[in-house]
Design a protein around this motif. Structure first.
Motif, PDB file in Angstrom:
ATOM      1  N   GLU A  33       0.867  -1.181   0.000  1.00 27.97           N
ATOM      2  CA  GLU A  33       0.000   0.000   0.000  1.00 27.97           C
ATOM      3  C   GLU A  33       0.905   1.232   0.000  1.00 27.97           C
ATOM      4  O   GLU A  33       1.432   1.641   1.040  1.00 27.97           O
ATOM      5  N   TRP A  34       1.109   1.837  -1.190  1.00 32.87           N
ATOM      6  CA  TRP A  34       2.011   2.971  -1.339  1.00 32.87           C
ATOM      7  C   TRP A  34       1.345   4.251  -0.833  1.00 32.87           C
ATOM      8  O   TRP A  34       0.150   4.464  -1.011  1.00 32.87           O
ATOM      9  N   ASN A  35       2.131   5.118  -0.202  1.00 33.58           N
ATOM     10  CA  ASN A  35       1.616   6.461   0.069  1.00 33.58           C
ATOM     11  C   ASN A  35       2.056   7.375  -1.071  1.00 33.58           C
ATOM     12  O   ASN A  35       2.743   6.944  -2.006  1.00 33.58           O
ATOM     13  N   ASP A  36       1.683   8.616  -1.034  1.00 31.26           N
ATOM     14  CA  ASP A  36       1.934   9.509  -2.175  1.00 31.26           C
ATOM     15  C   ASP A  36       3.424   9.635  -2.474  1.00 31.26           C
ATOM     16  O   ASP A  36       3.856   9.590  -3.642  1.00 31.26           O
ATOM     17  N   SER A  37       4.246   9.824  -1.446  1.00 31.94           N
ATOM     18  CA  SER A  37       5.681  10.015  -1.688  1.00 31.94           C
ATOM     19  C   SER A  37       6.311   8.737  -2.224  1.00 31.94           C
ATOM     20  O   SER A  37       7.162   8.784  -3.128  1.00 31.94           O
ATOM     21  N   GLY A  38       5.916   7.610  -1.735  1.00 29.52           N
ATOM     22  CA  GLY A  38       6.474   6.355  -2.209  1.00 29.52           C
ATOM     23  C   GLY A  38       6.089   6.072  -3.648  1.00 29.52           C
ATOM     24  O   GLY A  38       6.918   5.638  -4.468  1.00 29.52           O
ATOM     25  N   ARG A  39       4.810   6.302  -3.961  1.00 28.93           N
ATOM     26  CA  ARG A  39       4.364   6.077  -5.343  1.00 28.93           C
ATOM     27  C   ARG A  39       5.104   7.005  -6.307  1.00 28.93           C
ATOM     28  O   ARG A  39       5.508   6.600  -7.407  1.00 28.93           O
ATOM     29  N   GLN A  40       5.353   8.242  -5.893  1.00 25.33           N
ATOM     30  CA  GLN A  40       6.065   9.188  -6.752  1.00 25.33           C
ATOM     31  C   GLN A  40       7.511   8.752  -6.974  1.00 25.33           C
ATOM     32  O   GLN A  40       8.040   8.869  -8.092  1.00 25.33           O
ATOM     33  N   LEU A  41       8.167   8.213  -5.931  1.00 23.13           N
ATOM     34  CA  LEU A  41       9.546   7.757  -6.077  1.00 23.13           C
ATOM     35  C   LEU A  41       9.644   6.584  -7.048  1.00 23.13           C
ATOM     36  O   LEU A  41      10.599   6.494  -7.839  1.00 23.13           O
ATOM     37  N   VAL A  42       8.668   5.676  -6.988  1.00 21.58           N
ATOM     38  CA  VAL A  42       8.697   4.499  -7.865  1.00 21.58           C
ATOM     39  C   VAL A  42       8.320   4.866  -9.291  1.00 21.58           C
ATOM     40  O   VAL A  42       9.029   4.527 -10.252  1.00 21.58           O
ATOM     41  N   GLU A  43       7.204   5.549  -9.441  1.00 21.16           N
ATOM     42  CA  GLU A  43       6.739   5.869 -10.799  1.00 21.16           C
ATOM     43  C   GLU A  43       7.626   6.933 -11.449  1.00 21.16           C
ATOM     44  O   GLU A  43       7.713   6.994 -12.691  1.00 21.16           O
ATOM     45  N   GLY A  44       8.321   7.745 -10.655  1.00 17.62           N
ATOM     46  CA  GLY A  44       9.268   8.693 -11.223  1.00 17.62           C
ATOM     47  C   GLY A  44      10.630   8.072 -11.459  1.00 17.62           C
ATOM     48  O   GLY A  44      11.565   8.763 -11.863  1.00 17.62           O
ATOM     49  N   LYS A  45      10.748   6.768 -11.155  1.00 16.59           N
ATOM     50  CA  LYS A  45      11.966   5.979 -11.392  1.00 16.59           C
ATOM     51  C   LYS A  45      13.172   6.505 -10.599  1.00 16.59           C
ATOM     52  O   LYS A  45      14.321   6.384 -11.037  1.00 16.59           O
ATOM     53  N   SER A  46      12.882   7.080  -9.426  1.00 11.34           N
ATOM     54  CA  SER A  46      13.987   7.479  -8.553  1.00 11.34           C
ATOM     55  C   SER A  46      14.673   6.258  -7.971  1.00 11.34           C
ATOM     56  O   SER A  46      15.872   6.268  -7.683  1.00 11.34           O
ATOM     57  N   TYR A  47      13.896   5.182  -7.786  1.00 11.48           N
ATOM     58  CA  TYR A  47      14.440   3.912  -7.284  1.00 11.48           C
ATOM     59  C   TYR A  47      13.933   2.790  -8.175  1.00 11.48           C
ATOM     60  O   TYR A  47      12.752   2.723  -8.531  1.00 11.48           O
ATOM     61  N   LYS A  48      14.865   1.881  -8.505  1.00 13.72           N
ATOM     62  CA  LYS A  48      14.526   0.792  -9.413  1.00 13.72           C
ATOM     63  C   LYS A  48      14.380  -0.533  -8.688  1.00 13.72           C
ATOM     64  O   LYS A  48      13.763  -1.464  -9.199  1.00 13.72           O
ATOM     65  N   TYR A  49      14.958  -0.656  -7.496  1.00 13.76           N
ATOM     66  CA  TYR A  49      14.960  -1.935  -6.787  1.00 13.76           C
ATOM     67  C   TYR A  49      14.396  -1.791  -5.375  1.00 13.76           C
ATOM     68  O   TYR A  49      14.287  -0.682  -4.845  1.00 13.76           O
ATOM     69  N   TYR A  50      14.067  -2.917  -4.803  1.00 12.63           N
ATOM     70  CA  TYR A  50      13.623  -2.933  -3.406  1.00 12.63           C
ATOM     71  C   TYR A  50      14.312  -4.086  -2.688  1.00 12.63           C
ATOM     72  O   TYR A  50      14.718  -5.080  -3.286  1.00 12.63           O
ATOM     73  N   SER A  51      14.430  -3.939  -1.388  1.00 13.51           N
ATOM     74  CA  SER A  51      15.213  -4.888  -0.600  1.00 13.51           C
ATOM     75  C   SER A  51      14.491  -5.241   0.695  1.00 13.51           C
ATOM     76  O   SER A  51      14.332  -4.390   1.559  1.00 13.51           O
ATOM     77  N   PRO A  52      14.049  -6.485   0.852  1.00 10.98           N
ATOM     78  CA  PRO A  52      13.458  -6.897   2.135  1.00 10.98           C
ATOM     79  C   PRO A  52      14.549  -7.129   3.184  1.00 10.98           C
ATOM     80  O   PRO A  52      15.561  -7.771   2.912  1.00 10.98           O
ATOM     81  N   ALA A  53      14.349  -6.577   4.350  1.00  5.86           N
ATOM     82  CA  ALA A  53      15.255  -6.855   5.475  1.00  5.86           C
ATOM     83  C   ALA A  53      14.648  -8.007   6.261  1.00  5.86           C
ATOM     84  O   ALA A  53      13.478  -7.951   6.658  1.00  5.86           O
ATOM     85  N   PHE A  54      15.420  -9.043   6.464  1.00  6.49           N
ATOM     86  CA  PHE A  54      14.884 -10.223   7.153  1.00  6.49           C
ATOM     87  C   PHE A  54      15.913 -10.771   8.131  1.00  6.49           C
ATOM     88  O   PHE A  54      17.122 -10.575   7.988  1.00  6.49           O
ATOM     89  N   TYR A  55      15.413 -11.490   9.140  1.00  6.41           N
ATOM     90  CA  TYR A  55      16.283 -12.172  10.095  1.00  6.41           C
ATOM     91  C   TYR A  55      16.576 -13.580   9.591  1.00  6.41           C
ATOM     92  O   TYR A  55      15.708 -14.258   9.040  1.00  6.41           O
ATOM     93  N   TRP A  56      17.833 -14.023   9.822  1.00  8.29           N
ATOM     94  CA  TRP A  56      18.213 -15.398   9.477  1.00  8.29           C
ATOM     95  C   TRP A  56      19.134 -15.927  10.566  1.00  8.29           C
ATOM     96  O   TRP A  56      19.766 -15.172  11.293  1.00  8.29           O
ATOM     97  N   ASN A  57      19.179 -17.245  10.728  1.00  6.17           N
ATOM     98  CA  ASN A  57      19.955 -17.844  11.813  1.00  6.17           C
ATOM     99  C   ASN A  57      21.302 -18.365  11.321  1.00  6.17           C
ATOM    100  O   ASN A  57      21.674 -18.172  10.161  1.00  6.17           O
ATOM    101  N   ASP A  58      22.013 -19.060  12.202  1.00  4.66           N
ATOM    102  CA  ASP A  58      23.349 -19.559  11.863  1.00  4.66           C
ATOM    103  C   ASP A  58      23.324 -20.594  10.750  1.00  4.66           C
ATOM    104  O   ASP A  58      24.338 -20.837  10.103  1.00  4.66           O
ATOM    105  N   GLN A  59      22.197 -21.229  10.557  1.00  4.59           N
ATOM    106  CA  GLN A  59      22.080 -22.231   9.497  1.00  4.59           C
ATOM    107  C   GLN A  59      21.648 -21.612   8.170  1.00  4.59           C
ATOM    108  O   GLN A  59      21.463 -22.324   7.177  1.00  4.59           O
TER     109      GLN A  59
END
Length: 342
Positions: A113-139
């Motif tokens: 659910e994009w807000n106005d500033s986020g939608r403008q950054l994506v559709e204006g091609k200011s950012y091309k990629y996205y990155s999920p931050a996730f937790y992972w264990n020793d394995q």
């Protein structure tokens, strides 16, 4: 306890936090901000930096993510993880509701659910990629999703890109899953977090303090002070001793009276005293004396001289019955009769 690491995705360094690449997903080329996007690939996946992770149980990842109880924020360059802890601004550009996370063919997807500033950054091609931050264990197993950030650093070419990865061994975040030993010791469920563990420990401490308070101030309905108990015990012992002394005098008086009345032989006094001291014995003795015949003459032997020809040699039927009732032998009974007339 297993160590959990927060995987972001960036080629920059922030203060003391070592940062390298993890996942990078590419946004749409349509020019429109996409609604549904994959967040974590299915199964085993690797980044261009050579590191590998495993998403072997995506349902468990969703369960742990939802257990936190907060929607997933979507920011710029993982500001939530890098700037937020320092008190710097980290505004969200979009949100993923926990109810809008789902598993598709082993991969984890989210509805954005994009807000106005986020939608403008994506559709204006200011950012091309996205990155999920996730937790992972020793394995290398993915534990849960923390946030998502817009970025221009690509790392995972097999999915739309945007993964800002920090190998940041920040262990023990408040809502991080617990080890099996910790969960077992605190009787917590499998997906319990550290916050729940803290709550459980707090309850244990509260229960412990309550037990100490009860020990210091016990329930008056169940416990009495030692001094009061000892005083009551002494009073009871004194009363019991006094009662026994009074009863002994009463018993001896009754037996003496029976002997004087000729109902009981003097030789059997000790026997009758003993039986009278038994429970209900005095009442039984009184009943016996009331109905017993006179077996000893109260006039015989007066003057201190034994009358001639008065020596007893044989008991009457009534005397024999009395011997059987009192447990005295015929010889003893005869001797007592002679003594009384001596």
């Amino acid at each position: 306890m297993n160590a959990f690491y927060l995987a972001l995705n960036s080629e920059q360094e922030q203060d003391h936090v070592a940062v390298d690449l993890a996942l990078n997903f590419q946004l749409t080329e349509s020019g429109q901000a996409p609604e549904w996007l994959p967040l974590i690939p299915a199964g085993q996946f690797s980044g261009q930096d050579g590191r590998t992770w495993h998403n072997s149980n995506p349902e468990a990842v969703l369960a742990r993510t939802r257990n936190v109880g907060r929607d997933v924020p979507w920011d710029i360059e993982h500001a939530t993880e890098l700037k937020g802890p320092k008190g710097e601004a980290a505004p969200a550009q979009a949100w993923i509701k926990l109810s809008d996370l789902e598993v598709r063919d082993g991969a984890i997807w989210g509805r954005v659910e994009w807000n106005d500033s986020g939608r403008q950054l994506v559709e204006g091609k200011s950012y091309k990629y996205y990155s999920p931050a996730f937790y992972w264990n020793d394995q290398g197993e993915v534990v849960r999703i923390k946030s998502v950030g817009l970025t221009n650093s690509q790392n995972l070419p097999q999915l739309p890109a945007l993964n800002h990865e920090k190998n940041n061994p920040q262990k023990g975040e408040a809502d991080m899953p617990l080890s099996e030993a910790m969960r077992s010791a605190l009787s917590l469920k499998e997906d319990a977090t550290e916050a729940e563990a803290v709550q459980a420990i707090g309850k244990l401490k509260s229960d412990h303090q309550l037990a100490l308070n009860r020990a210091e101030t016990p329930d008056a309905d169940k416990f009495v002070p030692k001094a009061d108990y000892e005083l009551a015990l002494n009073r009871a012992t004194t009363a019991e001793t006094s009662l026994k002394s009074f009863q002994d005098k009463e018993v001896e008086a009754e037996v003496d009276a029976a002997i004087k009345a000729g109902k009981v032989a003097p030789a059997s006094k000790d026997y009758h005293l003993a039986t009278c001291r038994q429970e209900g014995g005095l009442e039984r003795f009184k009943s016996f004396v009331e109905s017993a015949p006179q077996i000893v003459s109260t006039e015989a032997g007066k003057g201190g001289k034994k009358p001639e020809g008065t020596r007893h040699s044989k008991l009457t039927d009534e005397q024999l019955a009395l011997c059987r009732q009192s447990g005295v032998s015929e010889e003893e009974f005869l001797s007592s009769l002679d003594d009384c007339q001596a």
